[in-house]
Design a protein around this motif. Structure first.
Motif, PDB file in Angstrom:
ATOM      1  N   UNK A   1      -0.785  -1.652   5.870  1.00  0.00           N
ATOM      2  CA  UNK A   1      -0.723  -0.576   6.852  1.00  0.00           C
ATOM      3  C   UNK A   1      -2.076  -0.464   7.524  1.00  0.00           C
TER       4      UNK A   1
ATOM      5  N   UNK B   1       0.835  -1.208   0.000  1.00  0.00           N
ATOM      6  CA  UNK B   1       0.000   0.000   0.000  1.00  0.00           C
ATOM      7  C   UNK B   1       0.863   1.248   0.000  1.00  0.00           C
ATOM      8  N   UNK B   2       2.173   1.055   0.034  1.00  0.00           N
ATOM      9  CA  UNK B   2       3.054   2.210   0.199  1.00  0.00           C
ATOM     10  C   UNK B   2       4.093   2.268  -0.914  1.00  0.00           C
TER      11      UNK B   2
ATOM     12  N   UNK C   1      -1.257   8.804   4.387  1.00  0.00           N
ATOM     13  CA  UNK C   1      -2.176   8.287   3.365  1.00  0.00           C
ATOM     14  C   UNK C   1      -3.624   8.530   3.798  1.00  0.00           C
TER      15      UNK C   1
ATOM     16  N   UNK D   1       8.222   2.653   1.385  1.00  0.00           N
ATOM     17  CA  UNK D   1       8.394   1.494   2.260  1.00  0.00           C
ATOM     18  C   UNK D   1       8.673   0.241   1.410  1.00  0.00           C
TER      19      UNK D   1
ATOM     20  N   UNK E   1      -5.090   5.087  -0.901  1.00  0.00           N
ATOM     21  CA  UNK E   1      -6.414   5.676  -0.700  1.00  0.00           C
ATOM     22  C   UNK E   1      -7.392   4.657  -0.115  1.00  0.00           C
TER      23      UNK E   1
END
Lengths: 297, 382
Positions: free
Chosen positions: A211, A155-156, A249, A159, A183
């Motif tokens: 996350x 999701x990053x 985020x 990272x 998002x």
């Protein structure tokens, strides 16, 4: 063969004349991505780094046979660009843009799912996908990754680069790396990609970088528990984040009791997934899995 | 962006929802006058954009204007979950025969909004949801299908709303959905929807949170909410395009990318320390932004060390290093600065730091940087 795209995939860049679009087009071309065209309304006929620019996606597809598109259009116009790409029949659309209104994106995703079920949308607010050594569709720094057989879903952005960097240091390369986006509403979720990676013969192990916020990790964990035999390592960012605060985020927020790192870690552990306590532990765990012959590189 | 109660109610009233009469004030003297205007008997309500005000002592009853003044002087300046009370809302007292919960929010896993209704509304709704989940009824709203009266009726019957109120609940729910969609809300909530002894429905409270990404579409809402910035450092950071959250540890953290920063906080905690903040300079940050970031981080209280963790993907480490050097030369902090640079132009970045003549602790790996930041944060310095 890598998942979703390879060196033969014909790619279109929407918003190619913008600062970001043009800069990343250059980087992607250098990496070997087959970029066949770009769009920018009113700028048809120009060229950006040798790539022809069209006024409409429809025209670009007609002329170039593009199958995938990457959207670098500012948030105000990104949804229009997305709808245009979907209707023009592109099978893979990667939306890099950050800051698109959440409700409108939710509507768009729902419509695409119902009316164009075969279209794959990745993002928004994502770094795209990279098949190391083959093609780079997005903004990930190509030099960080190396060809291999571990699939990464994240999701990053940074990272992912950090964890891939640690993996490469440990001699472990990647099959495909996909950043799904930060998002709350995204086109392709963890579970969708777990399914695809699970069927990909080149991918021998999976690394999931989640996350706080939402329940996509729990959903993926449930699927892994029931269907996946490949070894999986996961890391959940935000284990020390307070509830109710948005951590950068738009989607990284604990709402009430939902979206906590604890819940995600528990779900992964119950699915037999090894969970890293810090980002740099993910590569150690993969190395350990190799030593234990859970997979080989 | 979250609205305080009275501003949320202003938006609700525009859509024809019934709200009690009230006046927002910022001094006890004004509170007395407002109570007078409203007929004497009022509630004095702290205006902070967060739930749990009542339980924190931020909502008090006043029998007359003199008492309203007294209560206002107690509530103004209070700290409620990190928000300083700058305004109180003086609201006419309404008689309560019952309290209903009605809310609309987004269900991420379903990919659509959800309406939530309970006949047992009020300040204990979370308790009700935990202990009697059957009393809290939910229904998804498919954006392709729309939201229709029959869905609300269904939910209302299931929630055990009394027959005579169902028509009004349906109207209230449809209006709330209109508010939700029109204003790009991520949460619109009426808790309680007060049932008066005359069996009328009135909004006892409002919670309205607007999607920050959609604010450009609603300049009127942004203007309405001006001046209600929460934490001042967070507001300062936002104005500079920096994503920042204050935490309660003693190691200030700066990084690029939300995930990496969260990962840095986790690493500090794993190594036995704790972060004072979350701070993301974003992708491709320029030196000036790094300088701004350090300036904000150094304003945090009780900071014993600063950890800057950068992974250069799009961001260039040399650019970051220039920002660090400029900031340190200007701000001359007394706490140790730990920097970890990796990725794009890392060697050039480290060279700039080394040759600056400044006392910067440079590390190559994230783990050693985290371990050392924790060590520095524990050392007593003279």
């Amino acid at each position: 063969m890598s998942i979703l795209a390879d060196r033969e995939t014909k790619v279109l860049i929407q918003g190619i004349t913008g600062r970001e679009g043009s800069h990343h087009t250059e980087l992607m071309l250098k990496y070997g991505t087959k970029i066949v065209g770009g769009t920018s309304p009113g700028k048809g006929g120009q060229k950006v780094h040798g790539v022809p620019v069209f006024n409409t996606v429809w025209e670009a597809v007609e002329e170039t046979g593009a199958e995938a598109s990457i959207i670098f259009v500012p948030p105000k116009f990104a949804l229009d660009a997305l709808y245009e790409a979907v209707e023009a029949g592109l099978r893979l659309i990667i939306c890099i843009t950050e800051g698109i209104p959440v409700l409108e994106m939710m509507h768009a995703i729902r419509k695409i799912k119902v009316l164009y079920p075969d279209t794959v949308l990745i993002g928004p607010n994502c770094p795209g996908l990279i098949n190391p050594g083959e093609c780079n569709l997005g903004i990930m720094p190509g030099s960080v990754f190396k060809p291999g057989n571990v699939g990464i879903i994240s999701r990053s952005g940074t990272l992912t680069y950090q964890i891939a960097y640690n993996m490469v240091e440990a001699g472990i390369g990647q099959s495909t790396v996909v950043g799904v986006g930060g998002d709350p509403f995204i086109g392709t979720r963890f579970v969708d990609l777990v399914k695809i990676f699970n069927e990909d013969p080149k991918t021998k192990a999976l690394c999931i970088i989640g996350e706080i916020g939402g329940t996509d990790e729990e959903e993926a964990a449930q699927y892994i528990k029931e269907n996946v035999d490949k070894p999986v390592v996961a890391y959940i960012a935000g284990q020390t984040a307070p509830p109710g605060k948005r951590m950068g985020h738009a989607g990284a927020i604990i709402s009430g009791s939902s979206g906590t790192a604890q819940s995600k870690i528990k779900a992964f552990k119950e699915a037999g997934v090894e969970v890293a306590k810090a980002p740099y532990e993910a590569a150690y765990i993969l190395k350990k899995m190799i030593r234990k012959n859970l997979f080989s590189i | 962006m979250r609205f305080v109660e009275y501003k949320g109610k202003k938006v609700f009233a525009r859509y024809g929802l019934e709200i009690p009469r009230g006046i927002a004030v910022s001094t006890p003297e004004e509170a007395r006058k407002a109570a007078q205007k409203l007929g004497g008997e009022v509630f004095v309500k702290a205006q902070v954009p967060i739930g749990g005000r009542g339980k924190a002592g931020g909502i008090k009853y006043a029998a007359d204007p003199a008492e309203a003044e007294k209560r206002a002087s107690e509530i103004l300046g209070m700290d409620i979950k990190g928000y300083k009370v700058k305004e109180v809302y003086i609201e006419e007292k309404i008689d309560i025969a019952g309290e209903i919960y009605l809310g609309i929010t987004l269900d991420r896993s379903a990919g659509m909004p959800v309406v939530i209704l309970s006949a047992e509304g009020g300040i204990d709704i979370e308790e009700v949801a935990r202990t009697k989940p059957e009393k809290v009824v939910r229904n998804h709203i498919d954006p392709l299908w729309g939201f229709h009266s029959y869905q609300l009726r269904q939910v209302a019957y299931k929630a055990g709303i009394s027959e005579d109120l169902i028509g009004d609940i349906v109207k209230m729910g449809l209006k709330l959905y209109e508010i939700f969609i029109d204003n790009d809300a991520v949460l619109a909530e009426i808790n309680p929807a007060v049932v008066t002894p005359e069996r009328k429905l009135v909004c006892g409270d409002s919670k309205l949170e607007i999607d920050d990404n959609a604010l450009f579409k609603h300049p009127d809402l942004a203007a309405l909410n001006e001046g209600i910035e929460e934490n001042t450092l967070e507001a300062e950071a936002r104005a500079k395009g920096i994503s920042f959250v204050e935490l309660d540890g003693n190691i200030a953290v700066i990084g690029n990318g939300a995930g990496l920063v969260m990962g840095t906080l986790d690493s500090l905690s794993l190594e036995g320390g704790s972060a004072a903040n979350f701070l993301d300079v974003g992708g491709g940050a320029l030196a000036s932004k790094v300088e701004d970031a350090l300036e904000i981080a150094l304003k945090l209280k009780n900071v014993k060390a600063v950890l800057i963790n950068i992974f250069g993907g799009i961001t260039r480490c040399d650019e970051v290093a220039r920002g660090i050097v400029a900031a340190l030369k200007r701000l001359k902090p007394s706490v140790p600065i730990i920097v970890r640079l990796a990725g794009n132009n890392e060697e050039e970045g480290r060279r700039i730091l080394r040759e600056s003549g400044l006392n910067i602790h440079i590390f190559e790996s994230m783990r050693t940087a985290a371990i050392n930041a924790v060590r520095f944060s524990r050392e007593e310095r003279i």
